[in-house]
Design an enzyme around this catalytic site. Structure first.
Site, PDB file in Angstrom:
ATOM      1  N   HIS A   1       3.897   2.995  12.932  1.00  0.00           N
ATOM      2  CA  HIS A   1       2.924   4.097  12.973  1.00  0.00           C
ATOM      3  C   HIS A   1       3.441   5.284  13.792  1.00  0.00           C
ATOM      4  CE1 HIS A   1      -0.874   1.585  11.768  1.00  0.00           C
ATOM      5  NE2 HIS A   1       0.078   1.564  10.859  1.00  0.00           N
TER       6      HIS A   1
ATOM      7  N   GLU B   1       3.822  -6.385   3.957  1.00  0.00           N
ATOM      8  CA  GLU B   1       3.515  -5.388   4.982  1.00  0.00           C
ATOM      9  C   GLU B   1       4.736  -5.143   5.869  1.00  0.00           C
ATOM     10  OE1 GLU B   1       1.862  -3.188   6.318  1.00  0.00           O
ATOM     11  OE2 GLU B   1      -0.204  -3.230   5.592  1.00  0.00           O
TER      12      GLU B   1
ATOM     13  N   GLU C   1      -4.826   1.520   2.524  1.00  0.00           N
ATOM     14  CA  GLU C   1      -4.866   0.423   3.499  1.00  0.00           C
ATOM     15  C   GLU C   1      -5.088   0.956   4.905  1.00  0.00           C
ATOM     16  OE1 GLU C   1      -3.247  -2.502   6.459  1.00  0.00           O
ATOM     17  OE2 GLU C   1      -2.562  -0.469   6.041  1.00  0.00           O
ATOM     18  N   GLU C   2      -4.438   2.053   5.233  1.00  0.00           N
ATOM     19  CA  GLU C   2      -4.497   2.569   6.596  1.00  0.00           C
ATOM     20  C   GLU C   2      -5.869   3.138   6.940  1.00  0.00           C
ATOM     21  OE1 GLU C   2      -2.313   1.808   8.514  1.00  0.00           O
ATOM     22  OE2 GLU C   2      -0.345   1.758   7.569  1.00  0.00           O
TER      23      GLU C   2
ATOM     24  N   ASP D   1       6.403   1.002   6.627  1.00  0.00           N
ATOM     25  CA  ASP D   1       4.979   0.675   6.472  1.00  0.00           C
ATOM     26  C   ASP D   1       4.290   1.738   5.599  1.00  0.00           C
ATOM     27  OD1 ASP D   1       2.414  -0.312   6.812  1.00  0.00           O
ATOM     28  OD2 ASP D   1       2.129   0.697   8.734  1.00  0.00           O
TER      29      ASP D   1
ATOM     30  N   HIS E   1       0.826  -1.217   0.000  1.00  0.00           N
ATOM     31  CA  HIS E   1       0.000   0.000   0.000  1.00  0.00           C
ATOM     32  C   HIS E   1       0.852   1.255   0.000  1.00  0.00           C
ATOM     33  CE1 HIS E   1       0.358   0.920   4.407  1.00  0.00           C
ATOM     34  NE2 HIS E   1       0.391  -0.389   4.553  1.00  0.00           N
TER      35      HIS E   1
END
Length: 864
Positions: A310, A237, A210-211, A175, A163
């Site tokens: 994140h 991922e 995706e998030e 990520d 993503h």
């Protein structure tokens, strides 16, 4: 008088010294090998063969561009649109290269196709035991299909996915820009390899959302014309930035067999079953491919050092050298195989079925076998060990007056072993209670994944040994064979109910059997168990247990430290250490029964002392540092309805100091003389709905803001929720309407309301009851309206005004996210002025140990 054999027996210290090289070196070498990575490659082409090769430097250059040049690519932002445009450019460039290659070699069977998919849709997304609905408008995906150019070659395809977007507070280098770079590099290497011609197509999906809860993969799976040709999916991922990429979901024997061909396999059925159990409280795009494409596949992620997951520091500079090389070489090997004539893709037309394959890797060897084979193997081992244990059994001497016969004797042995398990669990949880509740020092192990073993390892051993003080005397050999029977019996029994992780008991029981066989061959039956048998019996548990410890603690320590203040994080980690420790050292209990009760008592006292010292040392540690930071969530809320402005602050851990920090923030930035309010986090706390349901982890405060000049600016937002096409059928007792959400300049909008919904356009199965409903939106940059059609029971039993019902709405000001919008902070208004001050203050106040997610939100209440 003791016999000469007993007098000659080594004492516990000498015996442990003899075994210490094994006890130290096997776990060390296992973890060292387990965490090893390939050397990064720089050149795009091999200098000797001139053939294309995976280049980590090239992969990281893509990741760096996305994460640092484009920046924070949150769905709906301008940066998200820039990432989309960059990806289209990369895809088109690869297509041009492909066409030039075909022109230079006209006979080569190769075709590259590119789509920029656009679409709108909605889907239900249940997570954390919450029911949630997602809707999206004009989101995009970039799709590249590489095939031989024939319809037959495109009939069966493997999908590989990553993503492009990043989440709210993160630039997303690992990520998932890393995976985007891996896929781009795989395309380059494949098309530039002269001898490569795909028998089956490869579809590269660069999904753009995706998030925002997997909107991009849902869009592809439900609307793209190539989706029907997908037979298997590979999802790439990252939840960390170091170590090998872990295979944590594999959903068919064919795909596990495909994975066995990669150069550096890294994954076990244990990780597969832990993740699929749902206890991880996270998910990937793989869910959408299973649900809507009904395909099998592999889900792989980088998971080491997930402290940066994140977070702001998810930057290329923190990705360990070799990570990209490992991920890309494994992915390339999978694509080579799955696109070849040997590929299982044509046989994968029946869709997803529950996995029934045992797999694990050890020292770069990958083992795969079916559940049926596992049942036969484990049954044979259990049968052989039972027969052997009975055959070598000798009754105790009359003077001992212990058990009567094999069964009674081994019931005592099993009781001793069971007591050790209970004792270890009790020991660590007592220490966890003292650390968290009495000393108020939880999470002191947080910043180093394996450090919790130093705190709770001695406590587990203390509890296990202490339990033996109340256990009747049992012979060493009896306990040894009792453990053997327990391990092999569990392997057979757990596998019989369809749990592949029973392989752990098989791997532990097998060496114990050979150890007892060796002991029977080299030692008279009247003598104690040979130390050589201990060494042989411990070898695989030490190796497998070290690998298990490394994987489990790498994932669960950072995760458990962020699952909310109310969660028993200390007890979770303590229990994990105890369970893994019991597996790692299964022969501790027979070893201690080798000696007198006095030795046992002294050993317990030693473990109590070590545990106490360890607790004292850990009590002086801080959970956080500059690379292992506390997550702080901050919302500047502007309420359109009431014109009030508040600061909301939440944390997702139980470490001490948060409540004091909030009061310090209040004194510095809040309204003078007004203390912050500790508020309830539930489904009706609409202030946090932009991150619902993950908001359930937070312990939130709400504080008044002072009447500064910049806070007195006139609010000028057109964010509103209205009802259109509104009709009431009094005869049926229903109301039909379209909920229209208009949100110019606002992203990640969310609405919540209480109603008995009979029908709506979100799905065909709304709950048949009066309930709280949450709908969240994620749309492409510049799209500022969305709708949902509703048919509800009317009037509702809730509070209503003039036949209207209440809708709470909230969203994020696209220009008011710090630090993502630092470059254009002047456009973010009063929220960004506050965030810049607060962020600088936090850096100084906490010494850089806090990573704050700072969101400027706008919300209110509408009666529709």
């Amino acid at each position: 008088m003791a016999s000469p054999a007993v007098r000659a027996r080594w004492g516990p210290i000498r015996s442990l010294l003899c075994l210490s090289p094994l006890l130290v070196l096997v776990p060390w070498l296992t973890i060292r090998e387990h965490a090893s990575l390939p050397e990064p490659v720089v050149d795009l082409f091999d200098p000797l063969t001139s053939l294309p090769q995976i280049s980590e430097v090239q992969i990281l250059s893509h990741a760096k561009h996305l994460s640092e040049v484009v920046g924070y690519r949150t769905v709906g932002t301008r940066e998200h649109a820039l990432g989309d445009a960059w990806m289209v450019e990369q895809a088109k460039d690869l297509q041009r290269q492909c066409e030039e290659i075909i022109k230079a070699a006209p006979g080569r069977k190769l075709e590259c196709e590119v789509w920029r998919q656009e679409g709108s849709g909605s889907h239900r997304f249940d997570i954390m035991a919450k029911r949630l609905y997602k809707t999206y408008v004009n989101l995009t995906n970039i799709v590249v299909r590489v095939s031989d150019g024939t319809e037959r070659g495109k009939e069966h395809a493997v999908l590989v996915n990553s993503h492009l977007d990043s989440t709210l507070p993160s630039p997303g280098a690992a990520d998932d820009a890393l995976s985007v770079g891996v896929m781009l590099e795989c395309i380059r290497v494949l098309i530039h390899t002269p001898s490569w011609e795909p028998t089956h197509a490869i579809i590269f999906l660069f999904n753009n959302a995706e998030e925002s809860l997997q909107d991009g993969s849902h869009l592809y799976s439900t609307q793209h014309p190539t989706a029907s040709t997908v037979r298997a999916a590979i999802n790439l991922e990252a939840a960390g930035s170091t170590g090998p990429e872990l295979l944590f979901q594999a959903t068919s024997e064919q795909m596990v067999q495909a994975y066995s061909r990669v150069p550096r396999p890294y994954g076990t059925v244990v990780a597969n079953e832990i993740f699929s159990s749902g206890i991880m409280m996270s998910d990937t795009d793989f869910r959408q491919f299973e649900l809507y494409l009904n395909v099998t596949g592999l889900d792989m992620a980088v998971v080491g050092n997930s402290y940066l997951y994140h977070m702001r520091k998810d930057l290329v500079e923190h990705i360990e050298p070799g990570v990209a090389q490992h991920m890309a070489e494994n992915t390339l090997a999978l694509l080579h195989y799955l696109s070849s004539t040997e590929s299982p893709l044509p046989s994968l037309t029946t869709g997803y079925t529950k996995p029934s394959t045992v797999f694990f890797q050890s020292f770069r060897h990958f083992f795969v076998y079916s559940y049926a084979t596992a049942k036969i193997l484990y049954a044979i081992l259990f049968g052989v060990t039972t027969f052997f244990a009975v055959a070598i059994y000798t009754p105790p001497t009359p003077a001992l007056r212990q058990a009567r016969g094999f069964v009674g004797d081994h019931l005592r042995g099993l009781f001793a072993v069971g007591s050790a398990v209970v004792g270890a669990l009790a020991g660590v949880n007592v220490v966890a209670f003292v650390m968290a509740t009495v000393l108020k020092k939880p999470l002191t192990w947080f910043s180093v994944e394996l450090s919790c073993a130093a705190l709770y390892g001695p406590a587990a051993l203390m509890g296990a040994l202490a339990s033996q003080l109340v256990v009747p005397t049992v012979r060493e050999k009896t306990i040894f064979t009792s453990i053997l029977l327990a391990q092999t019996g569990l392997a057979f029994g757990v596998q019989a109910i369809g749990v592949g992780s029973s392989v752990l008991f098989f791997l532990s029981g097998l060496p114990l059997f050979f150890a007892m066989l060796l002991n029977w061959l080299v030692k008279p039956s009247s003598e104690p168990v040979s130390l050589l048998s201990y060494a042989l019996g411990q070898f695989i548990p030490l190796s497998t247990g070290a690998q298990l410890s490394y994987e489990v603690l790498n994932v669960f320590v950072p995760l458990t430290g962020r699952i909310g203040e109310q969660a028993p994080a200390e007890h979770i980690i303590a229990t994990i250490v105890a369970v893994v420790g019991l597996y790692l050292l299964p022969l501790v209990i027979p070893f201690i029964h080798r000696y007198s009760r006095a030795v046992l008592a002294r050993s317990v006292l030693l473990m109590v002392t070590i545990t106490t010292i360890s607790m004292a040392v850990f009590s002086m540690r801080s959970p956080f540092d500059t690379m292992h930071q506390k997550r702080l969530f901050v919302i500047h809320m502007e309420n359109i309805t009431s014109t009030e402005q508040h600061l909301h602050i939440g944390a997702a851990d139980s470490a001490p100091g948060f409540h004091e920090l909030v009061h310090d923030i209040s004194q510095q930035f809040g309204a003078p003389g007004i203390a912050p309010d500790y508020v309830v986090m539930d489904d009706w706390n609409a202030d946090w709905d932009t991150i619902y349901p993950f908001s359930a982890f937070l312990s939130p405060y709400k504080m008044e803001l002072p009447l500064r000049e910049e806070y007195m600016d006139q609010l000028d937002y057109s964010f509103m929720v209205t009802a259109v096409n509104d009709t009431i059928n009094a005869e049926d007792g229903t109301r039909k309407l379209t909920l229209l959400v208009t949100h110019p300049g606002i992203i990640w909008t969310a609405v919540a309301f209480d109603a008995h919904v009979l029908q709506w356009t979100l799905d065909n199965n709304p709950p048949d009851e009066y309930a709280r409903h949450h709908i969240k939106e994620g749309s492409f940059y510049g799209h500022d309206t969305w709708t949902v059609d509703l048919l509800i029971k009317h009037p509702s039993p809730a509070e209503h005004v003039d036949d209207k019902f209440r809708v709470d709405f909230v969203g994020i000001h696209e220009k008011a996210m710090w630090p993502g919008k630092r470059a254009e902070k002047h456009l973010g208004g009063r929220a960004m002025k506050l965030f810049e001050e607060l962020d600088d203050w936090l850096e100084v106040k906490t010494g850089g140990t806090v990573d704050a997610t700072l969101l400027g939100c706008v919300g209110g209440v509408a009666w529709v």
